[in-house]
Scaffold this motif. Structure first.
Motif, mmCIF file in Angstrom:
data_model
loop_
_atom_site.group_PDB
_atom_site.id
_atom_site.type_symbol
_atom_site.label_atom_id
_atom_site.label_comp_id
_atom_site.label_asym_id
_atom_site.label_seq_id
_atom_site.Cartn_x
_atom_site.Cartn_y
_atom_site.Cartn_z
ATOM 1 N N UNK A 90 0.820 -1.214 0.000
ATOM 2 C CA UNK A 90 0.000 0.000 0.000
ATOM 3 C C UNK A 90 0.854 1.265 0.000
ATOM 4 N N UNK A 91 1.899 1.237 -0.822
ATOM 5 C CA UNK A 91 2.697 2.449 -0.988
ATOM 6 C C UNK A 91 3.757 2.680 0.062
ATOM 7 N N UNK A 116 9.924 4.921 2.670
ATOM 8 C CA UNK A 116 10.568 3.900 3.510
ATOM 9 C C UNK A 116 10.006 3.952 4.933
ATOM 10 N N UNK A 117 9.456 2.817 5.357
ATOM 11 C CA UNK A 117 8.864 2.745 6.693
ATOM 12 C C UNK A 117 9.781 2.095 7.703
ATOM 13 N N UNK A 244 2.232 -3.205 12.149
ATOM 14 C CA UNK A 244 1.605 -1.906 11.934
ATOM 15 C C UNK A 244 0.309 -2.148 11.166
ATOM 16 N N UNK A 245 -0.220 -1.117 10.544
ATOM 17 C CA UNK A 245 -1.511 -1.302 9.875
ATOM 18 C C UNK A 245 -1.380 -1.966 8.508
ATOM 19 N N UNK A 263 18.307 -14.201 12.076
ATOM 20 C CA UNK A 263 16.851 -14.313 11.967
ATOM 21 C C UNK A 263 16.400 -14.660 10.553
ATOM 22 N N UNK A 264 15.300 -15.398 10.473
ATOM 23 C CA UNK A 264 14.451 -15.424 9.290
ATOM 24 C C UNK A 264 13.226 -14.588 9.629
ATOM 25 N N UNK A 265 12.690 -13.889 8.630
ATOM 26 C CA UNK A 265 11.525 -13.030 8.848
ATOM 27 C C UNK A 265 10.375 -13.465 7.951
ATOM 28 N N UNK A 266 9.176 -13.360 8.487
ATOM 29 C CA UNK A 266 7.968 -13.565 7.685
ATOM 30 C C UNK A 266 7.100 -12.314 7.778
ATOM 31 N N UNK A 267 6.689 -11.828 6.605
ATOM 32 C CA UNK A 267 5.817 -10.661 6.520
ATOM 33 C C UNK A 267 4.441 -11.128 6.050
ATOM 34 N N UNK A 268 3.434 -10.935 6.871
ATOM 35 C CA UNK A 268 2.057 -11.235 6.496
ATOM 36 C C UNK A 268 1.314 -9.925 6.264
ATOM 37 N N UNK A 269 0.581 -9.890 5.157
ATOM 38 C CA UNK A 269 -0.193 -8.698 4.816
ATOM 39 C C UNK A 269 -1.582 -9.129 4.375
ATOM 40 N N UNK A 270 -2.426 -8.157 4.102
ATOM 41 C CA UNK A 270 -3.777 -8.466 3.616
ATOM 42 C C UNK A 270 -3.740 -9.136 2.258
ATOM 43 N N UNK A 271 -2.606 -9.012 1.549
ATOM 44 C CA UNK A 271 -2.524 -9.503 0.183
ATOM 45 C C UNK A 271 -1.750 -10.808 0.054
#
Ligand SMILES: [Zn+2]
Ligand SMILES: [Zn+2]
Length: 380
Positions: A90-91, A116-117, A244-245, A263-271
């Motif tokens: 989302x940008x 950049x967040x 975050x949102x 670390x390994x990272x997992x990013x979950x999003x609405x998509x």
């Protein structure tokens, strides 16, 4: 979404992505206007590493992965840049590792510094942090020709102090630079100090923002699993890093030779979701974290032709995974797509993409992409 279908990944498992399509291509932000990896009629797609910047805004309503750099290890090579990835949701942009040239690649990918967040560091090996401070030292104040600079402060999530150093491999003594094992916070602080003269001059001469105000470092808290620099990755359930949102980020500990924490990272999003292995040997911790993920971005090495002696090979395999052994990992994790990044070939550079792809396909029935710098993937 119709145009996106023209670029649909033709891999064997693409059809299994019923609700989402995963697309890939090497191209600029033009890709995100619905022409990912597909050049307009009569033109030629830009080769990897040569994508022109685009003034188009980042996409909305989808999750995009950009491989900013795909090289494993510190050596400076001409054909690949250092390991770094970006997720755009989302940008807003989230960077995972900051290898050599990451800041330049970020701009080449058409991403804006003001989008950049957060930055996430899997571990503190040089090939993952070489360009980390450049985001703040160079990107944080004087705007570029596109009037772009960090909005700041940028959240940084990375390892805390290791707590000690291992013995030298093979015995003997190794010199120690002090402080011996700084975590992300101290590393950042020391970088501020190392470049103080430039900062102090620019703050007096051009009233730049104080770089110390441009980052908020969060050292990732470890779960109570008995991990230490001597026992780096005991069995670990995924644990939270940030939310975050737009994204929910979880992590696990992975075995990367003597490095702690890694670390390994997992990013979950609405998509959808993207999981990054970081640098790791084979581990069930990663398979648990990556279970059912839309894209598994995994490191790999090839030693074919190098013929390392068994002791050296064993040592390497405490830190990395052979490309020929990736398929079963992706299969066991039920990953919907496997993307190779952090690519290390002990013999060939540039690598043979077809050979690597065939190796990685062994034991996995989903689609495989051997990543290239600035390659992008969209989950929509
Ligand atoms: Zn690495
Ligand atoms: Zn590493």
């Amino acid at each position: 979404m119709g145009l996106i279908n023209c670029c649909s990944d033709a891999g064997a498992g693409a059809g299994r992505l019923a609700r989402r399509s995963v697309l890939s291509g090497v191209g600029g932000l033009a890709a995100l206007a619905g022409i990912a990896g597909c050049a307009p009629s009569g033109t030629t797609p830009a080769p990897a590493g040569t994508t022109a910047p685009s003034a188009q805004p980042p996409p909305r309503g989808k999750l995009e992965l950009v491989l900013l750099g795909t090289q494993a290890g510190p050596p400076i090579e001409a054909d690949r840049t250092g390991i770094a990835s970006a997720l755009i949701v989302d940008g807003r942009t989230y960077v995972i590792d900051c290898g050599r040239s990451a800041a330049t690649q970020y701009l080449r990918a058409g991403l804006t510094l003001r989008s950049l967040s957060a930055i996430f560091l899997t571990h503190l090996h040089a090939d993952h942090i070489a360009d980390y401070y450049n985001f703040f030292m160079l990107g944080g104040h004087i705007p570029n020709t596109h009037k772009d600079s960090l909005a700041g402060p940028i959240a940084v999530y990375g390892p805390g102090p290791a707590g000690g150093l291992p013995a030298a491999f093979g015995g003997g003594q190794a010199p120690t630079v002090a402080p011996p094992a700084p975590g992300t916070a101290e590393m950042t602080e020391k970088a501020h100090e190392a470049y103080a003269y430039s900062t102090n001059i620019f703050m007096r001469d051009m009233s730049i923002r104080d770089p110390r105000t441009l980052s908020q470092v969060h050292e990732i808290a470890l779960p109570e699993v008995g991990a230490s620099y001597a026992t780096t990755a005991p069995p670990t359930q995924p644990f939270p890093v940030m939310r975050d949102d737009r994204v929910q980020v979880t992590a696990t500990l992975v075995p990367h030779g003597p490095v702690f924490p890694a670390f390994a990272f997992r990013f979950d999003t609405a998509y959808g979701s993207v999981t990054f292995s970081g640098d790791t040997a084979k581990t069930d911790n990663l398979i648990t974290l990556a279970r059912g993920t839309d894209i598994l971005v995994h490191e790999a090495i090839s030693v074919e032709g190098a013929n390392p002696n068994p002791a050296v090979l064993d040592h390497m395999l405490q830190s990395h995974v052979l490309v020929q052994e990736l398929g079963p990992i992706a299969q066991k994790a039920q990953a919907k797509k496997l993307v190779l990044s952090h690519i290390g070939d002990l013999v060939e550079s540039p690598i043979n993409i077809d050979k690597w792809t065939n190796w990685a396909r062994q034991g996995y029935d989903g689609p495989v992409t051997v990543g290239q710098d600035l390659q992008r993937f969209v989950i929509a």
